[in-house]
Design a protein around this motif. Sequence first.
Motif, short mmCIF file in Angstrom:
data_model
loop_
_atom_site.label_atom_id
_atom_site.label_comp_id
_atom_site.label_asym_id
_atom_site.label_seq_id
_atom_site.Cartn_x
_atom_site.Cartn_y
_atom_site.Cartn_z
N PHE A 1 -10.92 -8.68 3.39
CA PHE A 1 -11.07 -7.88 2.17
C PHE A 1 -9.70 -7.33 1.80
CE2 PHE A 1 -15.29 -7.69 4.08
CZ PHE A 1 -16.07 -8.09 3.00
N TYR A 2 -9.24 -7.69 0.62
CA TYR A 2 -7.97 -7.18 0.11
C TYR A 2 -8.28 -6.21 -1.02
CZ TYR A 2 -3.70 -6.82 -2.56
OH TYR A 2 -2.64 -6.32 -3.26
N ILE A 3 -7.95 -4.96 -0.81
CA ILE A 3 -8.17 -3.94 -1.85
C ILE A 3 -6.90 -3.91 -2.70
CG2 ILE A 3 -8.66 -1.52 -2.32
CD1 ILE A 3 -10.03 -1.44 0.47
N ASP A 4 -7.02 -4.44 -3.90
CA ASP A 4 -5.87 -4.61 -4.78
C ASP A 4 -5.73 -3.44 -5.75
OD1 ASP A 4 -3.68 -6.04 -5.99
OD2 ASP A 4 -5.04 -6.55 -7.63
N ILE A 5 -4.49 -3.00 -5.88
CA ILE A 5 -4.17 -1.95 -6.84
C ILE A 5 -2.73 -2.14 -7.25
CG2 ILE A 5 -3.44 -0.24 -5.12
CD1 ILE A 5 -5.01 1.82 -6.87
N LEU B 1 1.71 4.04 -5.38
CA LEU B 1 2.81 4.97 -5.07
C LEU B 1 2.48 6.38 -5.55
CD1 LEU B 1 5.89 2.71 -5.87
CD2 LEU B 1 5.10 3.46 -3.62
N ARG B 2 1.86 6.50 -6.69
CA ARG B 2 1.47 7.81 -7.22
C ARG B 2 0.46 8.49 -6.29
NH1 ARG B 2 0.96 5.86 -11.98
NH2 ARG B 2 -1.29 5.64 -11.98
N ARG B 3 -0.47 7.72 -5.77
CA ARG B 3 -1.49 8.27 -4.87
C ARG B 3 -0.90 8.66 -3.52
NH1 ARG B 3 -6.68 4.22 -5.35
NH2 ARG B 3 -7.22 4.69 -7.51
N LYS B 4 0.05 7.89 -3.06
CA LYS B 4 0.58 8.07 -1.72
C LYS B 4 1.41 9.33 -1.57
CE LYS B 4 2.01 6.96 2.42
NZ LYS B 4 1.39 7.63 3.49
N GLY B 5 2.29 9.60 -2.51
CA GLY B 5 3.17 10.74 -2.35
C GLY B 5 4.41 10.36 -1.57
N GLU B 6 4.55 10.89 -0.36
CA GLU B 6 5.72 10.61 0.47
C GLU B 6 5.70 9.16 0.96
OE1 GLU B 6 7.60 12.20 4.65
OE2 GLU B 6 6.44 13.59 3.42
N LEU B 7 6.85 8.51 0.87
CA LEU B 7 6.94 7.09 1.22
C LEU B 7 7.55 6.89 2.59
CD1 LEU B 7 8.29 5.70 -2.17
CD2 LEU B 7 5.92 6.07 -1.46
N ASN B 8 7.19 5.78 3.23
CA ASN B 8 7.84 5.38 4.47
C ASN B 8 8.58 4.06 4.24
OD1 ASN B 8 6.09 3.14 4.87
ND2 ASN B 8 4.58 4.45 5.87
N ARG B 9 9.11 3.46 5.28
CA ARG B 9 9.92 2.26 5.11
C ARG B 9 9.15 1.06 4.59
NH1 ARG B 9 9.83 -1.40 8.56
NH2 ARG B 9 11.36 -1.91 9.98
N PHE B 10 7.84 1.09 4.66
CA PHE B 10 7.03 -0.01 4.14
C PHE B 10 6.68 0.17 2.67
CE2 PHE B 10 5.99 -0.39 8.67
CZ PHE B 10 6.18 -1.75 8.84
N GLU B 11 7.02 1.28 2.08
CA GLU B 11 6.46 1.61 0.78
C GLU B 11 7.47 1.66 -0.36
OE1 GLU B 11 4.66 5.06 2.37
OE2 GLU B 11 2.72 4.11 2.51
N LYS B 12 8.50 0.89 -0.28
CA LYS B 12 9.44 0.81 -1.38
C LYS B 12 8.84 -0.10 -2.46
CE LYS B 12 13.51 2.02 1.23
NZ LYS B 12 12.79 2.98 1.94
N ARG B 13 9.04 0.26 -3.70
CA ARG B 13 8.40 -0.41 -4.83
C ARG B 13 8.58 -1.93 -4.81
NH1 ARG B 13 9.66 2.90 -8.18
NH2 ARG B 13 7.63 3.71 -8.78
N ASN C 1 -9.03 0.39 -7.92
CA ASN C 1 -9.23 1.48 -8.87
C ASN C 1 -10.64 2.04 -8.80
OD1 ASN C 1 -6.61 1.57 -10.28
ND2 ASN C 1 -7.15 -0.53 -10.83
N ARG C 2 -11.49 1.35 -8.06
CA ARG C 2 -12.87 1.83 -7.87
C ARG C 2 -12.89 2.99 -6.89
NH1 ARG C 2 -17.13 -1.47 -10.04
NH2 ARG C 2 -16.09 -3.18 -11.10
#
Length: 143
Positions: free
Chosen positions: A72-76, A82-94, A121-122
């Motif tokens: 199951f791949y939850i696509d967004i 990024l807006r939902r996450k807030g603080e980023l780590n090394r895996f979360e660069k745009r 988005n669900r």
Amino acid sequence: MTPKAELLLFLASRNLLVEDIKHYLFRGYFVVLDRYVDSSVAYQGFGRGLGKEVVEKLNAFATDGLIPDVTFYIDIDVETALRRKGELNRFEKREFLERVRKGYLLLAEEHPERIVILDGNRTVEEIHRMVVEEIERRWKFDG
């Protein structure tokens, strides 16, 4: 941490996990994992640029060729994530996440019988319901 070292560490961990769960699978149990071979292909193959084929071959070696019945791949879109996450780590660069998302979508296109794309988005409840419905569609349960 280099991309190759990162991949090899994940694969070492995955090998140990597979060795732990094989006997359950072969006895007919369902095993649910939050990340498995498709994650490595998306994150390290596409995201880190190591290449899909290399990561698939190493995954097959680490897992004795054990692939999931369903992923199951939850696509967004990345902006929303990024807006939902807030603080980023090394895996979360745009840019990295854009490559990962494209990798997952390509894998889903290549394996439509196995990879199910769910709309991120669900609501959590709607996604849960879709997962349960897909599992019930694929397998019949007593009771």
